[in-house]
Design an enzyme around this catalytic site. Structure first.
Site, PDB file in Angstrom:
ATOM      1  N   GLU A 141      50.297  46.923  46.723  1.00  0.00           N
ATOM      2  CA  GLU A 141      50.006  47.815  47.848  1.00  0.00           C
ATOM      3  C   GLU A 141      51.262  48.013  48.702  1.00  0.00           C
ATOM      4  O   GLU A 141      51.726  49.142  48.926  1.00  0.00           O
ATOM      5  CB  GLU A 141      48.887  47.173  48.665  1.00  0.00           C
ATOM      6  N   ASP A 143      40.124  47.289  54.704  1.00  0.00           N
ATOM      7  CA  ASP A 143      40.372  48.314  53.679  1.00  0.00           C
ATOM      8  C   ASP A 143      39.921  49.691  54.164  1.00  0.00           C
ATOM      9  O   ASP A 143      40.615  50.693  53.978  1.00  0.00           O
ATOM     10  CB  ASP A 143      39.590  47.997  52.384  1.00  0.00           C
TER      11      ASP A 143
HETATM   12  O1  LIG Z   1      40.157  40.722  44.830  1.00  0.00           O
HETATM   13  C1  LIG Z   1      41.411  41.389  44.771  1.00  0.00           C
HETATM   14  C2  LIG Z   1      41.559  42.324  45.951  1.00  0.00           C
HETATM   15  O2  LIG Z   1      41.610  41.595  47.172  1.00  0.00           O
HETATM   16  C3  LIG Z   1      42.841  43.136  45.806  1.00  0.00           C
HETATM   17  O3  LIG Z   1      42.924  44.080  46.821  1.00  0.00           O
HETATM   18  C4  LIG Z   1      44.206  44.257  47.437  1.00  0.00           C
HETATM   19  C5  LIG Z   1      44.284  43.405  48.682  1.00  0.00           C
HETATM   20  O4  LIG Z   1      43.479  43.904  49.695  1.00  0.00           O
HETATM   21  C6  LIG Z   1      43.710  45.259  50.119  1.00  0.00           C
HETATM   22  O5  LIG Z   1      44.444  45.365  51.367  1.00  0.00           O
HETATM   23  C7  LIG Z   1      44.439  44.364  52.275  1.00  0.00           C
HETATM   24  C8  LIG Z   1      43.658  44.788  53.494  1.00  0.00           C
HETATM   25  O6  LIG Z   1      43.578  43.686  54.362  1.00  0.00           O
HETATM   26  C9  LIG Z   1      44.846  43.194  54.820  1.00  0.00           C
HETATM   27  O7  LIG Z   1      44.620  42.059  55.636  1.00  0.00           O
HETATM   28  C10 LIG Z   1      45.744  42.812  53.651  1.00  0.00           C
HETATM   29  O8  LIG Z   1      47.012  42.425  54.153  1.00  0.00           O
HETATM   30  C11 LIG Z   1      45.856  43.980  52.719  1.00  0.00           C
HETATM   31  O9  LIG Z   1      46.629  43.653  51.593  1.00  0.00           O
HETATM   32  C12 LIG Z   1      44.536  46.053  49.144  1.00  0.00           C
HETATM   33  O10 LIG Z   1      44.308  47.431  49.367  1.00  0.00           O
HETATM   34  C13 LIG Z   1      44.324  45.713  47.718  1.00  0.00           C
HETATM   35  O11 LIG Z   1      45.425  46.211  46.948  1.00  0.00           O
HETATM   36  O12 LIG Z   1      42.769  43.855  44.565  1.00  0.00           O
HETATM   37  C14 LIG Z   1      42.707  43.037  43.417  1.00  0.00           C
HETATM   38  C15 LIG Z   1      41.468  42.202  43.468  1.00  0.00           C
HETATM   39  O13 LIG Z   1      41.415  41.339  42.349  1.00  0.00           O
END
Ligand SMILES: O[C@@H]1[C@@H](O)[C@H](O[C@@H]2CO[C@@H](O[C@@H]3CO[C@@H](O)[C@H](O)[C@H]3O)[C@H](O)[C@H]2O)OC[C@H]1O
Length: 379
Positions: free
Chosen positions: A71, A263
């Site tokens: 991300e 998200d």
């Molecule tokens: O279970 C994981 C899943 O968590 C992963 O998702 C990525 C991480 O979370 C998303 O963004 C987060 C939003 O909350 C903030 O606190 C974090 O810092 C951010 O990273 C992000 O969009 C996803 O890429 O995807 C894979 C699954 O296996």
């Protein structure tokens, strides 16, 4: 291009500088943009999220989770290509290619979504929002700077990645990132639900122009499907979307992600950029009005987790600055809306975040600033 009866920058060639239109001076906007880039990509320990490594590489740190995520890497690349920062772009892409790209196993062709800062993988699976941002950032880089030798053959890499996103699994190994029947992006390849904030129809419009010819129809259909999906995922009164959702848009709370939290914030920002690039619609205006009016009487210090119908939990928002930014960016879809100007004013007067949770907020902050100043462009 699919049946859009709308006019955005793609059609007109004009990117609106909403900050200027709302009365902020051109000089101040330029200064804020430069300063924000410097705060995130320079060496100010309180605000930075970018860390160069040696002479050729660098990463974006999730300062709250102390890992490097696809991300953040793909966001950093998108920011860099928008601002013509080729050195930063190339450093991030070299790091992602070397450490995150997976060349074998079920997820071959994708990127490990979380790594340690030394490059070792913390996960062996991808997060599709990273792949879609990587792909478009690479296509923009290819158009802006031209392809060089691998791994800087940006266009080649983007097309290969988009191919894998659609075709993985056809040989019986692995899974595509999009459901091939309903054209909706999945939360992860081996599941059958989605994350509303991953739906970027404005990206798919461009993939339909620049991906491998055989997949262009697929991307057109994905743009249509995602726009329709978003109308189902966003609550009709509050405008709030859940973090995870079933394909019919209803919240998926199986793992506790069926509410409006981190998200979800990106949904409103994505609608703003879709409007800027491809034009707005009646539904987009209404959606923006709903979400901005939901937050109009709330102070960022008291933002919470909410059910999508608006019931607050005790739990405070983890990223209030990010939410201020995404609500402001949404104004691009409805600049005349009742709360559009106030949402932008709140953003303008909010500084970038400091402290260990700053990564996600500050990414959303710079995206909002780019978009609101007409600098988040199709290259
Ligand atoms: O279970 C994981 C899943 O968590 C992963 O998702 C990525 C991480 O979370 C998303 O963004 C987060 C939003 O909350 C903030 O606190 C974090 O810092 C951010 O990273 C992000 O969009 C996803 O890429 O995807 C894979 C699954 O296996």
């Amino acid at each position: 291009m699919n049946n859009l009866n709308r006019m955005g920058a793609y059609q007109t060639g004009h990117y609106r500088n909403l900050l200027l239109d709302y009365g902020y001076s051109e000089d101040l906007i330029a200064v804020k943009l430069e300063l924000t880039w410097e705060q995130l990509f320079g060496d100010n320990e309180a605000t930075r999220i970018y860390y160069p490594v040696g002479n050729e590489m660098g990463y974006i740190l999730d300062t709250g989770n102390l890992d490097v995520r696809t991300e953040g890497m793909s966001y950093g690349m998108m920011m860099a290509v928008q601002l013509d920062k080729k050195d930063v772009f190339d450093r991030l892409w070299r790091w992602a290619s070397l450490y995150m790209y997976m060349t074998s196993g079920e997820n071959k062709g994708y990127f490990a979504w979380s790594c340690n800062t030394d490059g070792t993988k913390r996960a062996n699976g991808p997060a599709p929002d990273g792949e879609e941002y990587f792909a478009l950032a690479l296509l923009f880089a290819s158009h802006r700077w031209g392809d060089q030798s691998s791994p800087l053959d940006y266009g080649v890499k983007a097309r290969a990645l988009l191919h894998d996103c659609v075709h993985n699994g056809e040989d019986g190994k692995g899974y595509p990132m999009w459901n091939r029947s309903n054209h909706l992006i999945k939360f992860v390849p081996n599941c059958e639900f989605t994350d509303p904030s991953y739906h970027l129809p404005h990206f798919y419009e461009l993939f339909a122009l620049w991906a491998n010819e055989a997949d262009r129809q697929f991307w057109n259909e994905a743009a249509v499907a995602s726009r329709q999906f978003l109308t189902q995922a966003c609550h009709p009164v509050t405008g709030l979307a859940p973090e995870y959702a079933y394909y019919d848009g209803s919240p998926n709370d199986e793992r506790g992600f069926g509410h409006f939290f981190s998200d979800s914030y990106r949904v409103a920002a994505n609608i703003g950029l879709d409007a800027e690039w491809f034009g707005t619609s009646g539904w987009m205006r209404k959606e923006v009005d709903c979400i901005q009016s939901f937050f109009a009487n709330k102070h960022p210090d008291d933002y919470r987790r909410y059910t999508i119908s608006g019931k607050p939990f005790e739990e405070k928002s983890l990223h209030p600055v990010g939410l201020v930014a995404t609500n402001a960016m949404a104004s691009l879809a409805y600049p005349e809306g009742t709360y559009a100007r106030a949402s932008v004013e709140l953003f303008w007067n909010t500084p970038v975040r400091e402290g260990n949770r700053r990564y996600y907020d500050n990414c959303l902050y710079l995206f909002a600033l780019l978009a609101l100043s007409g600098h988040f462009r199709i290259w």
